[in-house]
Design a protein around this motif. Sequence first.
Motif, PDB file in Angstrom:
ATOM      1  N   SER A  17      30.209  70.606  24.311  1.00 39.31           N
ATOM      2  CA  SER A  17      31.594  70.666  24.734  1.00 39.31           C
ATOM      3  C   SER A  17      31.654  70.989  26.212  1.00 39.31           C
ATOM      4  N   ILE A  18      32.617  70.377  26.893  1.00 36.30           N
ATOM      5  CA  ILE A  18      32.813  70.662  28.305  1.00 36.30           C
ATOM      6  C   ILE A  18      33.337  72.082  28.496  1.00 36.30           C
ATOM      7  N   PHE A  19      33.825  72.682  27.395  1.00 36.48           N
ATOM      8  CA  PHE A  19      34.307  74.070  27.429  1.00 36.48           C
ATOM      9  C   PHE A  19      33.326  75.021  26.756  1.00 36.48           C
ATOM     10  N   GLY A  20      32.068  74.614  26.635  1.00 38.09           N
ATOM     11  CA  GLY A  20      31.074  75.437  25.977  1.00 38.09           C
ATOM     12  C   GLY A  20      30.739  76.707  26.745  1.00 38.09           C
ATOM     13  N   ALA A  21      30.071  77.627  26.065  1.00 36.91           N
ATOM     14  CA  ALA A  21      29.734  78.915  26.673  1.00 36.91           C
ATOM     15  C   ALA A  21      28.781  78.766  27.847  1.00 36.91           C
ATOM     16  N   SER A  22      27.859  77.798  27.771  1.00 42.59           N
ATOM     17  CA  SER A  22      26.890  77.642  28.849  1.00 42.59           C
ATOM     18  C   SER A  22      27.542  77.197  30.152  1.00 42.59           C
ATOM     19  N   GLY A  23      28.735  76.583  30.052  1.00 43.99           N
ATOM     20  CA  GLY A  23      29.441  76.146  31.252  1.00 43.99           C
ATOM     21  C   GLY A  23      30.597  77.045  31.626  1.00 43.99           C
ATOM     22  N   PHE A 116      35.278  81.877  19.941  1.00 44.40           N
ATOM     23  CA  PHE A 116      36.487  82.645  19.657  1.00 44.40           C
ATOM     24  C   PHE A 116      37.712  82.082  20.362  1.00 44.40           C
ATOM     25  N   TYR A 117      37.529  81.441  21.511  1.00 46.52           N
ATOM     26  CA  TYR A 117      38.658  80.909  22.268  1.00 46.52           C
ATOM     27  C   TYR A 117      38.907  79.426  21.965  1.00 46.52           C
ATOM     28  N   ARG A 118      37.975  78.798  21.245  1.00 42.59           N
ATOM     29  CA  ARG A 118      38.078  77.369  20.944  1.00 42.59           C
ATOM     30  C   ARG A 118      37.285  77.099  19.668  1.00 42.59           C
ATOM     31  N   PRO A 119      37.851  77.424  18.496  1.00 42.84           N
ATOM     32  CA  PRO A 119      37.115  77.371  17.221  1.00 42.84           C
ATOM     33  C   PRO A 119      36.551  76.000  16.872  1.00 42.84           C
ATOM     34  N   GLN A 120      37.111  74.928  17.430  1.00 46.76           N
ATOM     35  CA  GLN A 120      36.574  73.602  17.115  1.00 46.76           C
ATOM     36  C   GLN A 120      35.213  73.363  17.746  1.00 46.76           C
ATOM     37  N   ASP A 121      34.836  74.194  18.704  1.00 48.54           N
ATOM     38  CA  ASP A 121      33.511  74.121  19.312  1.00 48.54           C
ATOM     39  C   ASP A 121      32.654  75.279  18.809  1.00 48.54           C
ATOM     40  N   GLN A 122      31.347  75.104  18.918  1.00 43.91           N
ATOM     41  CA  GLN A 122      30.432  76.105  18.381  1.00 43.91           C
ATOM     42  C   GLN A 122      29.424  76.573  19.420  1.00 43.91           C
ATOM     43  N   GLY A 123      28.872  77.735  19.167  1.00 39.90           N
ATOM     44  CA  GLY A 123      27.807  78.281  19.989  1.00 39.90           C
ATOM     45  C   GLY A 123      26.718  78.819  19.084  1.00 39.90           C
ATOM     46  N   ILE A 212      39.458  88.665  26.806  1.00 38.04           N
ATOM     47  CA  ILE A 212      40.848  88.312  27.152  1.00 38.04           C
ATOM     48  C   ILE A 212      40.878  87.526  28.452  1.00 38.04           C
ATOM     49  N   ASP A 213      40.092  87.975  29.427  1.00 33.16           N
ATOM     50  CA  ASP A 213      40.012  87.262  30.704  1.00 33.16           C
ATOM     51  C   ASP A 213      39.390  85.878  30.524  1.00 33.16           C
ATOM     52  N   ILE A 214      38.352  85.802  29.696  1.00 34.53           N
ATOM     53  CA  ILE A 214      37.690  84.522  29.448  1.00 34.53           C
ATOM     54  C   ILE A 214      38.656  83.535  28.794  1.00 34.53           C
ATOM     55  N   GLU A 215      39.410  84.005  27.801  1.00 36.36           N
ATOM     56  CA  GLU A 215      40.351  83.119  27.111  1.00 36.36           C
ATOM     57  C   GLU A 215      41.461  82.663  28.052  1.00 36.36           C
ATOM     58  N   ALA A 216      41.919  83.549  28.940  1.00 29.98           N
ATOM     59  CA  ALA A 216      42.954  83.168  29.905  1.00 29.98           C
ATOM     60  C   ALA A 216      42.427  82.089  30.849  1.00 29.98           C
ATOM     61  N   ASP A 217      41.175  82.226  31.276  1.00 27.14           N
ATOM     62  CA  ASP A 217      40.580  81.220  32.155  1.00 27.14           C
ATOM     63  C   ASP A 217      40.362  79.908  31.413  1.00 27.14           C
ATOM     64  N   TYR A 218      40.042  80.006  30.118  1.00 30.35           N
ATOM     65  CA  TYR A 218      39.899  78.780  29.318  1.00 30.35           C
ATOM     66  C   TYR A 218      41.229  78.031  29.253  1.00 30.35           C
ATOM     67  N   GLN A 219      42.317  78.756  29.067  1.00 36.07           N
ATOM     68  CA  GLN A 219      43.629  78.116  29.012  1.00 36.07           C
ATOM     69  C   GLN A 219      43.951  77.418  30.333  1.00 36.07           C
ATOM     70  N   LYS A 220      43.583  78.040  31.457  1.00 45.18           N
ATOM     71  CA  LYS A 220      43.805  77.410  32.757  1.00 45.18           C
ATOM     72  C   LYS A 220      42.998  76.113  32.869  1.00 45.18           C
TER      73      LYS A 220
END
Length: 438
Positions: A17-23, A116-123, A212-220
């Motif tokens: 995922s382009i929104f994965g944890a590694s990125g 946790f911020y994007r359940p359709q993706d996995q880690g 919380i900060d990570i999820e806010a940045d994910y939304q951005k």
Amino acid sequence: METKTKTTPADESHPHSIFGASGAKRWRLCPGSVNLIKKAKAAGQIPEREESEFAAEGTEAHNWAEKVLTGQVPIQEVPEEFRLHLEGYIGHCSAIAEMAIASGGRVYNEATVPLFYRPQDQGTLDFAAVTKNQIHFVDLKYGVGVKVDALDNEQLAIYLLSLVAMLEIDEMADFPDDMPVSLAIYQPRHYSFDGEPDTWETTVRDLKDFGIDIEADYQKAKDAEGVETELNPSNAACQFCDVKGVCTARARRFLDPMIDFEDEVAPAIKAETSDTLTPEQVAFFILNGKAIKKVLDDVEKQERARLEQGGTPHGVKLVAGNLGPKKWVDEKAAETFLKGQLSVDERYQPRKVITAPQAFGKLKTKAGELSTIAKAKLGLLDEEAAKKSKTECLFHRAIGAPALVPADDERPALNFATPADDFADEPDTGDCELDSLM
């Protein structure tokens, strides 16, 4: 030992995922990169990512570690080249696992969890242990190059928060805010590794606040999909970005200042300003030279990969390289042939003693067995003990060339006053002592 074994991120079947944890560092610092990567891929500007031999090696190392930790194979069956580096990691995780199981806890090896911020993706967690009193997470990094720090590491935080969220939802688990959490990076092949993992000690509450900060940045970053968003290139954001080799914003950050960007930090270089570079411009080149070269190298590397995968040439093309130096196909056969053609002195290179760093690498595991004289020769004794041994150290370390650093660096500047200024009033003392030259 209870395990949940799934695919690892390096496996082809693992969802990327382009929104994965590694990125996470990339999309947190540069939300616009998400859209730019998609556009560049659609335009064929980014070559398909191919698994490198290093990634394949890392995948194999993780697989062997998992097999041993889950009891599928004994550690003696692990190939020696992997066992040498994995024994410490396996021992470390096994000790935590035994403690967790003894206290009624649970252990996870290569366990896949929804983000946790994007359940359709996995880690995938390399190793985790959850007890009533503490949570442990250990991430195996098999790479040799870049050292990975545990403190405030987004990837570690995302994986563990995802495990916590999964357990809270699926099993109604309760994790008190003050519950200790230990997140560790185990990187056994890095030169700085001293046998202990790099560890970040925190609490569930602090980790959730980070989340919380990570999820806010994910939304951005998610909101930036499909729209033109400002890009924020930086060394951290660009390091593993797929589009860094063709990103205009990154190139402009270093290249435009030389042309038309008027700023005190990155002064413009204009012909009408001066025939020579100003002191500020000289400083800019010195302090940014490596970063500029990295941009140019990444551009070339990415275009080379695109063309090697069949991309259409635009302005440059790949041609056959020059022939390299001659090398023997079979050294034994060459040796046999040369015996009838050249004398012994002519056909063999002289033996050469190994370097000091090579010797230290071979001897570091035997330090406890070395004699006092041997330790003195290697400079391993303190000053008093070295004097008592009456033995000269066999190596020295030359002082490198003076380094250019920013003017506000805390280290004192060297004084390069002219000899006339330094010694004009000093009498001639004749021959100087050896100590004055050291």
